[in-house]
Design an enzyme around this catalytic site. Sequence first.
Site, PDB file in Angstrom:
ATOM      1  N   ASP A 188     -12.786  -1.485 -39.675  1.00  0.00           N
ATOM      2  CA  ASP A 188     -11.972  -0.588 -39.690  1.00  0.00           C
ATOM      3  C   ASP A 188     -10.525  -0.779 -39.842  1.00  0.00           C
ATOM      4  O   ASP A 188     -10.136  -0.935 -40.391  1.00  0.00           O
ATOM      5  CB  ASP A 188     -12.569   0.841 -38.929  1.00  0.00           C
ATOM      6  CG  ASP A 188     -13.444   0.959 -39.523  1.00  0.00           C
ATOM      7  OD1 ASP A 188     -14.324   1.223 -40.153  1.00  0.00           O
ATOM      8  OD2 ASP A 188     -13.859   2.864 -38.794  1.00  0.00           O
ATOM      9  N   GLU A 426     -20.717   0.578 -27.849  1.00  0.00           N
ATOM     10  CA  GLU A 426     -20.695   0.037 -29.106  1.00  0.00           C
ATOM     11  C   GLU A 426     -19.927  -1.099 -29.316  1.00  0.00           C
ATOM     12  O   GLU A 426     -19.911  -2.155 -29.982  1.00  0.00           O
ATOM     13  CB  GLU A 426     -19.623   1.440 -29.966  1.00  0.00           C
ATOM     14  CG  GLU A 426     -19.097   0.763 -31.051  1.00  0.00           C
ATOM     15  CD  GLU A 426     -18.115   2.115 -31.614  1.00  0.00           C
ATOM     16  OE1 GLU A 426     -17.976   2.933 -30.795  1.00  0.00           O
ATOM     17  OE2 GLU A 426     -18.153   2.109 -33.196  1.00  0.00           O
TER      18      GLU A 426
END
Length: 461
Positions: A188, A426
């Site tokens: 990303d 995460e």
Amino acid sequence: MDGRGFGARGLCTAIASTEGDLREAAVAVLRANDVGGWTRPAPRLYPHQWSWDSAFIAIGLAHVDPQRALAELEHLFAAQWSDGRVPHMVFDPRVEDYVPGPGLWASAASSDAAPRGVATSGLIQPPMHAIAAEHVWKIAGARADREFVARIRALYPRLLAWHRYLARERDPDRSGLLTIYHPWEGTDNTPRWDAALARLAVGERGSYSRTDTSLVGASERPSKAEYDRYLWLVDRLRLAGYDDTKIRRDHPFQIKDVQCTAIFAAASHALGAIASKLDMPVAERDEINSWVATSSVAVRDRFDEELGLVLDHDLATHEAIRVRTSAGLSALILPELPSALRERLVGTAFGEDFAGATGLAHPVIPSTSPRAPEFRPRAYWRGPTWPVINWLLWWGLERHGSGERASTLRRANLALLSRSGARFAEYFEPYTGEPLGSIDQSWTAAVTLDWLAAPRGSAPS
Ligand code: 2M8
């Protein structure tokens, strides 16, 4: 296929005082995120199936239930497009409030190649799947009965079609390097894409809702300017009908991605091993081996002496992207890596730019070098530590006989993951070890399971 019992809900424990506790907690995360034969990456932030997440999840599940691990890949490949691409997202129709949802992609309405019965995205993610399939088969050992091998045999042509799509459409000039069309095709908001995104004249996009910033602090996530660009790029890809030939003609974001390519080389090597075990035709195995060789050489050729990293190549500017991120270390997973290059990469990985940076809570590899001007310690792929990427690099170190370095990295990651409140986040703030993003992230739990099983069989042969 089964392992349905695995879907039972479980509670995640917050503190892991022993390796046994940590394992139990990791299994509980994967159980809780199991939504019936496949696993969502996170309880709320990522409620659909994501492609490379499922591959890592299968690697972890192999230690718990190899049948269920295989089912993870089977569910993903059931949504494969007829051109061979494996979509980066497979939508769960039961989840209606996630934005951006299937409407943004309109996959079936835009492309004849998209599956009809299931909504998917039109992008891809790094092809970790053959690595996962080979690993699951290996860990299954004696549990790989005839039915299990028949399932691998059924998956194999799908894996082959996937790799053929990548070679044919993402590397049409046979450079060995795969092209990506969108930041969502991997990591990303990594600063590797900043310059390419800055060039896009996307105009003003009104306000819209986003699931990610409704759950995680906006400063940790891609900015509105970045997200505007992500959506604008998807609009263009959708309008091109996700047709690679059209996309290649004028898509403004086309980058030869070294990390995606290194994964392709390693995955092709794994696919070749599967093909040999299944006694597939020699011509097919030769085709697979040619991808291993060409992509390995191509990634090695991207090595930059000054930065000590392999670098992406922007097809718009014909220039190398000179940003110091962990993707530049991805050559460590190449099946063929000369020892001199390995030593250079190991030096960078454990030096001041990454795991050896001053002041880190644990000597693990951050996503962006703390010495890079783009580094931001709390912002998603722009600085925090991602256990899943550390796993990948650890796997590479193991594979190339850097056993001591590998175990140091494994131990440091397990220390981070065992901290009170770490909760299989995460990603983590590198100086404090603070968990960020989603907690109970499936691929973090999965790689923890594999690390805990090492060295009893997770290292590649
Ligand atoms: C992140 O990507 C999604 C978009 O695909 C998001 O930001 O919403 C990335 O970390 C990606 O690599 C990962 O596969 C996905 C699910 O964990 O989340």
